[in-house]
Scaffold this motif. Sequence first.
Motif: not given
Length: 100
Positions: A27, A29-30, A34-36, A94, A97
């Motif tokens: 995963q 995070r952009c 901030g999109e996962i 990114a 995560v």
Amino acid sequence: MSLRDRLNKLFNASGRPDQAGRYHIVQVRCKRCGEILSARIDLLNDLSPDYDAHTFHARKLVSGSGENRCFQVIELEIAFDQNKRVLEQRAAGAEIVTST
Ligand SMILES: [Zn+2]
């Protein structure tokens, strides 16, 4: 959807329940919105062997849903050892995560 994705879907639909350990899920995070986003590396199909170093490499492009009006493409590169354990990984654009 690529041809390979469609084939994977077909095979998955034919129902082999035990896929545990086959996929490496990352995963990220952009950094822009901030999109996962998550990427699934198929350890049987997505890895390219490096015969000299006895390692495997995977490269995956991930893009957002577009919900945040961000269409950045994130490039994920992962190196695995010969037992398909992660040696190193990085994501351009990114932050990583989780990685399982
Ligand atoms: Zn984004």
